[in-house]
Enzyme design. Structure first.
Site, PDB file in Angstrom:
ATOM      1  N   HIS A  77      36.220  78.268  46.161  1.00  0.00           N
ATOM      2  CA  HIS A  77      36.966  77.476  45.183  1.00  0.00           C
ATOM      3  C   HIS A  77      37.902  76.501  45.897  1.00  0.00           C
ATOM      4  O   HIS A  77      38.059  75.347  45.482  1.00  0.00           O
ATOM      5  CB  HIS A  77      37.747  78.428  44.279  1.00  0.00           C
ATOM      6  N   GLU A 135      35.869  73.611  47.148  1.00  0.00           N
ATOM      7  CA  GLU A 135      35.532  72.740  46.011  1.00  0.00           C
ATOM      8  C   GLU A 135      36.672  71.767  45.724  1.00  0.00           C
ATOM      9  O   GLU A 135      36.444  70.579  45.470  1.00  0.00           O
ATOM     10  CB  GLU A 135      35.224  73.584  44.778  1.00  0.00           C
ATOM     11  N   HIS A 136      37.904  72.258  45.750  1.00  0.00           N
ATOM     12  CA  HIS A 136      39.072  71.400  45.527  1.00  0.00           C
ATOM     13  C   HIS A 136      39.262  70.395  46.660  1.00  0.00           C
ATOM     14  O   HIS A 136      39.457  69.194  46.424  1.00  0.00           O
ATOM     15  CB  HIS A 136      40.336  72.258  45.419  1.00  0.00           C
TER      16      HIS A 136
END
Length: 429
Positions: free
Chosen positions: A49, A52-53
Site C-alpha cells: 500500500h 502504491e502511494h
C-alpha cells in the site's frame, strides 16, 4: 457474445490482455501487480500500500506535479488500489491518448524516484489515513475482527500496515520490495475499449521487455507454493467504546474461495441473505422493523479461503434483536431451500450487473486483469452467466449447511454495548 479478447504471455512472464469494444471512443489501460499485502512479512506489513502511494510522488522522468498535470491533461481518471492479493493502476482516456496514457502509467509504475523526503511525507499521510480508520467505527471493527479471524496470518493484518511498520519504510526497503514485486513476470497489462491489440502489445513489450532471471522467478514461485493457507478462527470479540452512539456488529462464517466451484452458488446465497435492498436481512431488519440504517451481507474471497460476513450498525438497544434476526436467517437457509422466485431474482440481478458492466471499458479492463491473476485465464460473460443460471436451491442449501455451523460462526461487536453478551450457545444453528 463475440470473443474479442486477446492474450499474450511474453517469455519474461509479462502478460498482456486486450479487449476490443466496437463503437466506443474510450480506452482503459492499466498495469496490475500479482502482489498485495498478503505477500508481506509482519515487519513489512503495509509496504504494498505504501508503494502504491509513493509511486505518485515522482518517477525518474516526472515530478509528482508533472504526474498530476499530465493525468488531468489527458482528461481521464487515474485510479490505484491495493488489496490483499493484488495492486492495480488504471487510467481511462479517449482512444487517441492511449500512447500518452500508457507512457505515464509505465513510467509511474516502473521507474519510481523514491526520494527520501517524499517517503517521509507519505509515511505521515498514511498514518493520518490510519487515524481516520480508528475514528470510523465500522472500519475499525473490521480491522480488529480480521486480526482475530485470521490470527498470525497476512490476511488478518491491515492492508495499510501499522504506524510502527510504515515508519520503518525507508528508501532502501521500499526500493528493494518494489524491484522484487514489480518485476515483469508479476505484471499484467490489460486494456479495453477502442484498442488495437498489436499496438498495445508493441508498447507494453517496449516498456517491460526485460525480465528477471529464471532463478529469481523460480524462488518466488516456490515461496508462493510453500505459503501457508490461513486457518480461520471462530472468535467472539466484544469491544466496548462507550463514546459511540451506535453499536456495530459483524457475524462471520467460512466461505468458498475465489476459485472454488461453489463460488457462483455462494454469490447467489449471499445476495438472497443480504446483498441487496430486496434481500432477507434488509427487508426484515430495516424495512419491516426499522432497527438499523446499515445492514448487509456478502462474501470476501481470496485464492484459497473465503469469509462470509453480515454487518449491521444499530442502536445499542436494538443490537440483541438484530443479532437474533440475523441468526434466524442463517438457520432458515440451512433448514429450507431458497424458493425459486428468490433465487431467480438474485440471478436476474447478477446477470443485469454483468451485462451493464459490458458498456464500461474500465469494468472490462479490470475484469481482464483480475481473472488473469485469480484464474489464469479469461472467463467470458457468457460462461459466467451460464454458471449463474445453473445454480439450484439444492446447491445453495448444501453450501449453507457446510458453512453456517455453530462451531464455525464468529462474532465481533464494537460500541456502547450496554451489557451485550454472546456465548457459543447463542450462536447455535
Amino acid at each position: 457474445m463475440l470473443d474479442q479478447v486477446q492474450t499474450v504471455r511474453l517469455s519474461n512472464g509479462l502478460t498482456i490482455l486486450t479487449e476490443h469494444m466496437p463503437g466506443v471512443r474510450s480506452v482503459t489501460v492499466g498495469i496490475w501487480v500479482r502482489r498485495g499485502s498478503r505477500s508481506e512479512s509482519p515487519k513489512l506489513n503495509g509496504i504494498s500500500h505504501f508503494i502504491e502511494h509513493t509511486l505518485f510522488k515522482g518517477s525518474m522522468r516526472r515530478s509528482a506535479r508533472d504526474i498530476a498535470i499530465e493525468s488531468d491533461r489527458l482528461g481521464g481518471h487515474l485510479d490505484a488500489y491495493t488489496t490483499h492479493e493484488m495492486t492495480g493502476f488504471a487510467l481511462k482516456v479517449v482512444d487517441t491518448e492511449l500512447l500518452k496514457a500508457f507512457d505515464l502509467l509505465a513510467d509511474l509504475v516502473g521507474n519510481p524516484r523514491f526520494a527520501e523526503e517524499d517517503l517521509i511525507r507519505e509515511r505521515q499521510v498514511i498514518i493520518e489515513e490510519m487515524k481516520m480508520i480508528e475514528d470510523t467505527p465500522d472500519e475499525l471493527l473490521t480491522e480488529v475482527f480480521n486480526l482475530a479471524y485470521f490470527p498470525d496470518h497476512p490476511l488478518g493484518r491491515p492492508i495499510e500496515g501499522t504506524q510502527k511498520t510504515v515508519s520503518s519504510f525507508d528508501r532502501a526497503v521500499t526500493a528493494q520490495f518494489h524491484a522484487q514485486s514489480y518485476a515483469p513476470h508479476n505484471l499484467v497489462v490489460a486494456a479495453a475499449g477502442n484498442i488495437d491489440h498489436a499496438q498495445m502489445l508493441d508498447i507494453a513489450e517496449r516498456a517491460f521487455g526485460n525480465g528477471t532471471s529464471s532463478a529469481t522467478r523460480a524462488r518466488e514461485e516456490r515461496a508462493r507454493e510453500e505459503s501457508v493457507s490461513p486457518a480461520p478462527a471462530a472468535p467472539i470479540l466484544i469491544e466496548r467504546k462507550t463514546e459511540l452512539e451506535q453499536a456495530h456488529l459483524i457475524l462471520a462464517a467460512p466461505w468458498p474461495s475465489s476459485i472454488s466451484e461453489d463460488r457462483y452458488a455462494a454469490s447467489m446465497l449471499g445476495t438472497v441473505i443480504g446483498g441487496s435492498t430486496s434481500s432477507r436481512l434488509w427487508q426484515s431488519i430495516r424495512e419491516e422493523r426499522g432497527l438499523a440504517y446499515s445492514i448487509g451481507a456478502g462474501g470476501n474471497t481470496f485464492s484459497d479461503v473465503g469469509m462470509f460476513t453480515i454487518y449491521a450498525g444499530a442502536s445499542p438497544a436494538h443490537l440483541d434483536q438484530v443479532l437474533d434476526l440475523s441468526l434466524a436467517e442463517l438457520r432458515r437457509v440451512v433448514r429450507e431451500p431458497v424458493p425459486a422466485d428468490e433465487l431467480n431474482l438474485a440471478k436476474e440481478q447478477a446477470i443485469s450487473s454483468i451485462l451493464l458492466s459490458l458498456e464500461s471499458s474500465s469494468a472490462r479492463a479490470g475484469a481482464l486483469a483480475r481473472q488473469e491473476i485469480i484464474h489464469g485465464r479469461w472467463i467470458s460473460p457468457d460462461e459466467i452467466i451460464s454458471r449463474i443460471q445453473a445454480v439450484t436451491p439444492e446447491d445453495m442449501q448444501r453450501l449453507a449447511q457446510a458453512c453456517f455451523t455453530t462451531e464455525a460462526l464468529a462474532l465481533g461487536a464494537l460500541g456502547n454495548l450496554n451489557g451485550f453478551f454472546v456465548d457459543r450457545a447463542r450462536l447455535e444453528i
